[in-house]
Enzyme design. Structure first.
Site, mmCIF file in Angstrom:
data_model
loop_
_atom_site.group_PDB
_atom_site.id
_atom_site.type_symbol
_atom_site.label_atom_id
_atom_site.label_comp_id
_atom_site.label_asym_id
_atom_site.label_seq_id
_atom_site.Cartn_x
_atom_site.Cartn_y
_atom_site.Cartn_z
ATOM 1 N N ALA A 1 0.848 -1.200 0.000
ATOM 2 C CA ALA A 1 0.000 0.000 0.000
ATOM 3 C C ALA A 1 0.880 1.245 0.000
ATOM 4 O O ALA A 1 1.994 1.231 0.516
ATOM 5 C CB ALA A 1 -0.894 -0.014 1.226
ATOM 6 N N GLU B 1 1.786 -7.141 7.170
ATOM 7 C CA GLU B 1 0.667 -6.384 7.745
ATOM 8 C C GLU B 1 0.516 -6.558 9.253
ATOM 9 O O GLU B 1 0.128 -5.641 9.972
ATOM 10 C CB GLU B 1 -0.646 -6.779 7.051
ATOM 11 C CG GLU B 1 -0.814 -6.230 5.648
ATOM 12 C CD GLU B 1 -0.065 -7.000 4.573
ATOM 13 O OE1 GLU B 1 0.695 -7.936 4.912
ATOM 14 O OE2 GLU B 1 -0.228 -6.659 3.393
ATOM 15 N N GLY C 1 0.519 -5.726 -0.309
ATOM 16 C CA GLY C 1 -0.294 -5.657 -1.517
ATOM 17 C C GLY C 1 0.475 -5.989 -2.784
ATOM 18 O O GLY C 1 -0.108 -6.479 -3.755
ATOM 19 N N GLU D 1 0.419 -9.669 -2.903
ATOM 20 C CA GLU D 1 -0.969 -10.097 -3.129
ATOM 21 C C GLU D 1 -1.362 -9.909 -4.596
ATOM 22 O O GLU D 1 -2.048 -10.748 -5.174
ATOM 23 C CB GLU D 1 -1.915 -9.315 -2.207
ATOM 24 C CG GLU D 1 -1.780 -9.761 -0.745
ATOM 25 C CD GLU D 1 -2.690 -8.979 0.195
ATOM 26 O OE1 GLU D 1 -2.537 -7.742 0.248
ATOM 27 O OE2 GLU D 1 -3.543 -9.594 0.842
#
Ligand SMILES: NC(=O)c1ccc[n+]([C@@H]2O[C@H](COP(=O)([O-])OP(=O)(O)OC[C@H]3O[C@@H](n4cnc5c(N)ncnc54)[C@H](O)[C@@H]3O)[C@@H](O)[C@H]2O)c1
Length: 702
Positions: free
Chosen positions: A61, A125, A102, A105
């Site tokens: 992110a 995270e 992210g 991911e």
């Protein structure tokens, strides 16, 4: 431009860029979807490679968007991953460097993944109290297996791609350019025909998933009692055994719960606070730091030795100066012993120990400091001694060298005035043990030059310290606040508490160690010496007498085998002391106090709000630039519980109105003068604002 597309042999290569770490910000998300749609619409394109520009793939992110509407503006990361997963033409992700959160991911949404062997991949995270919320907990176990995924997601640790080369996470791991390999892979797969695999269609295989999960839950519950995220991570990974969409729903629910948890809010506050602390408002990127190629340290005692190790660890040569060969030998022996202990634990090789020791140049002469770019003084805490030392440094140091004092309590401006170059002088307040503690207070004198400050902040990063800027005042940020905390601890004993109760309450709140156990560890005589000076310098500041009487009884702490507690030889377990209890009760009687039962809540509030109130004064005086700087000092230097975010953040969570109301109650009690509220606290509470919303007023002298 955030996203660009080039073409190689019918394969579209989409590169996204968002320095410094290619965070998945809104422009990147939109750019990726546009580029993906264009590639799918282009008849000349048969397959699609996505890669990161520069040295990293993606750090996840975009932290610049955190807490802003852009973070969730469409398309969000889920939308992007869904489109990648549904792409009519096959997609291969080329992981050219670090792929975290992210970023990783996103790669799991593609049909294929190729990585450079050295690229670090992970889902960190949990470190900010949440879980990977874009399918990471569902897709990672499908490719690396349940156990590896659990380890990675619960710890947040990253792993080099080479270590996972044998798993289905990667189709190919290469030493060179993964884009080239990704293009070749896609060409082969397209030529071979057939369906292109999706991670979501795989099953999680494990012989005994239930036992593994039970074992993992047990370990996590024990290790992270105060943090809900690790257990939620296990739950989410466990859900990967269910059908994909059912697992995704459980991941989403866990993510939402954690995002709103006080623990995650505190951890995110600390995460951003640490970054904010590294910036100084009036010093921009245009201020060039000076170069630090070698360092001089004066004094090879407790602090000087530890300070030196920081630089040796970073490969920076240190000239260590002492007054006698004995002191020098002792200091060097301690440094060597510390390194050898690390080597024994397997943290350093014997060669590294010798390498580091080889970087120290011991000397009995100040002339040896003539080449140092930075000289740090760690001699006795006394103006006369400091004056003699600074005059000598001033005489030998080269022009432009930075001169620092490690003083804990002395006036840095007065020390600077011992030299003819006060613009080059600042405080570098390390914490003991200086080779271990992460915190560094960088004390900005009235005349300290901007480039000297910039150099100190850059140097702190190099030696892996978390630096916080403090203005000049007695005790700087950390110790000035701890004094108020210690005073309350003493008053609590006067009124009816015992050391073991105060420590138990403080530790149940989450402090690494209560004030009395801490005193016994550090040596109660240190505080005693400081108070003796205080009685002369600040006669208005009242302290409980019990700590002085304790020292008069020879109870200095662990080093004398007895302090606030009794100790048996060879054992650091604190045992409540009948002798100390009798002394405390006698002291209460001498003050004419009828002892009363004090609740744990009162104990914790008085300890913590004493910190908060003094913190508010530091803010309004401009000694600390932001409330989060104060929190960082307490989280990294004073064992404040991380899941509570620091004394200022904690007060914000309680509500400043409520904090003030409690303080006003205590102000009516014993030694109530200590509770005069800081005007800033009153102002913010009246306006229903928080410390975190407070923007410092320009300083009157600026
Ligand atoms: N001990 C702590 O927890 C701590 C924490 C932060 C800051 N400090 C500050 O660091 C400084 C040093 O404290 P310490 O605990 O390391 O003290 P220490 O007594 O362990 O070491 C001081 C050393 O300085 C040497 N020294 C004295 N005069 C000298 C001179 N003129 N030239 C060269 N060497 C000289 C002494 O021989 C001794 O080895 C003090 O200003 C102290 O306030 C201490």
């Amino acid at each position: 431009m955030a996203v660009t597309t080039t073409s190689r042999d019918g394969i579209a290569v989409i590169t996204f860029e968002n320095p410094p770490v290619n965070g998945m910000g809104l422009a990147v998300r939109r750019g990726l979807l546009d580029a993906l749609a264009a590639a799918n619409a282009d008849d000349a394109v048969r397959g699609i490679v996505i890669t990161g520009g520069g040295k990293v793939f993606s750090g996840g992110a975009d932290i610049k968007e955190f807490n802003t509407p852009r973070a969730e503006q469409a398309p969000n990361l889920h939308d992007v991953i869904a489109k990648v997963e549904a792409s009519p033409k096959p997609v291969c992700i080329a992981i050219n460097g670090t792929a975290l959160g992210g970023g990783l991911e996103l790669s799991l949404g593609a049909n294929y993944r190729v990585a450079n062997a050295k690229a670090e991949v992970g889902l960190p995270e949990v470190k900010i109290g949440i879980l990977p919320g874009a399918g990471g907990t569902q897709r990672l176990p499908r490719v690396v297996g349940l156990e590896t995924a659990l380890n990675m997601i619960v710890s947040g640790a990253s792993v080099p791609a080479a270590k996972l080369a044998a798993t289905a996470l990667f189709d190919v791991v290469v030493d060179g350019d993964p884009v080239e390999a990704a293009v070749e892979l896609l060409k082969d797969k397209i030529a071979a025909g057939g369906l292109h695999p999706r991670v979501r269609d795989r099953k999680v295989e494990h012989d005994d998933a239930e036992a593994l999960l039970a074992w993992s839950r047990m370990g996590v519950a024990a290790a992270s009692a105060n943090y809900p995220a690790p257990l939620r991570c296990v739950d989410a990974v466990a859900a990967s055994l269910k059908p994909f969409d059912a697992g995704m729903a459980i991941e989403r629910e866990g993510f939402t719960v954690l995002l709103n948890s006080p623990e995650s809010k505190a951890l995110r506050h600390a995460f951003f606070g640490e970054r904010a602390a590294s910036k100084i408002d009036d010093i921009g990127a245009d201020v060039q730091p000076r170069e630090i190629r070698s360092v001089g340290v004066i004094g090879a005692g407790t602090m000087g030795g530890g300070i030196s190790m920081n630089f040796l660890n970073a490969g920076i040569p240190v000239t260590l100066v002492e007054t006698s060969q004995d002191a020098l030998d002792r200091g060097l022996a301690t440094i060597r012993r510390n390194y050898e202990a690390s080597a024994k634990k397997g943290k350093l090789s014997d060669e590294q120990v010798e390498q580091r020791m080889g970087l120290v140049k011991p000397s009995l002469s100040y002339d040896a400091l003539c080449d140092a770019d930075l000289v740090i003084e760690a001699v006795y805490e006394d103006y006369a001694v400091k004056q003699a030392v600074f005059e000598k440094i001033d005489a030998v140091a080269k022009p432009g060298a930075i001169l620092a004092t490690n003083t804990s309590t002395l006036d840095v401006d007065r020390v600077a005035a011992f030299t003819k170059r006060p613009q080059d002088v600042l405080g570098l307040h390390f914490f003991s043990p200086a080779n271990v503690m992460r915190l560094l207070e960088v004390v900005r004198g009235a005349q300290t030059a901007k480039d000297v400050m910039a150099t100190a902040m850059a140097m702190a990063k190099r030696i892996r310290k978390t630096a916080v800027v403090s203005g000049v005042c007695d005790g700087f940020i950390g110790n000035r606040m701890i004094e108020q905390y210690s005073r309350q601890a003493g008053f609590l004993l006067d009124e009816g508490a015992l050391p073991q109760q105060v420590d138990r309450a403080a530790e149940a709140f989450g402090f690494a160690m209560g004030p009395f156990r801490m005193g016994d560890l550090a040596g109660n005589d240190i505080g005693w010496a400081i108070r003796k000076r205080r009685y002369i310098e600040k006669p208005g500041m009242v302290y409980a007498k019990n700590a002085d009487v304790l020292c008069e009884m020879g109870r200095y702490g662990q080093k004398t085998g007895k302090g606030w507690y009794d100790y048996v030889p060879g054992d650091r377990t604190p045992r409540p002391s009948a002798e100390v209890e009798a002394m405390i009760v006698r002291q209460s009687a001498a003050q004419g106090i009828t002892r009363r039962a004090i609740s744990d809540q009162e104990i914790v509030e008085r300890l913590v709000y004493a910190l908060t109130n003094e913190g508010a004064r530091l803010l309004e005086e401009g000694i600390a630039a932001r409330a989060s700087d104060i929190d960082i000092v307490y989280l990294f230097g004073y064992g404040f519980p991380p899941w509570r975010g620091g004394p200022m953040f904690h007060a914000d969570q309680v509500g400043l109105y409520n904090v003030l109301a409690s303080m006003r109650g205590y102000a009516r009690g014993y030694q109530g003068e200590a509770w005069a509220p800081a005007p800033l606290l009153v102002e913010l509470a009246d306006a229903s604002l928080s410390f975190n919303q407070y923007v410092a007023r320009p300083r009157a002298d600026a």
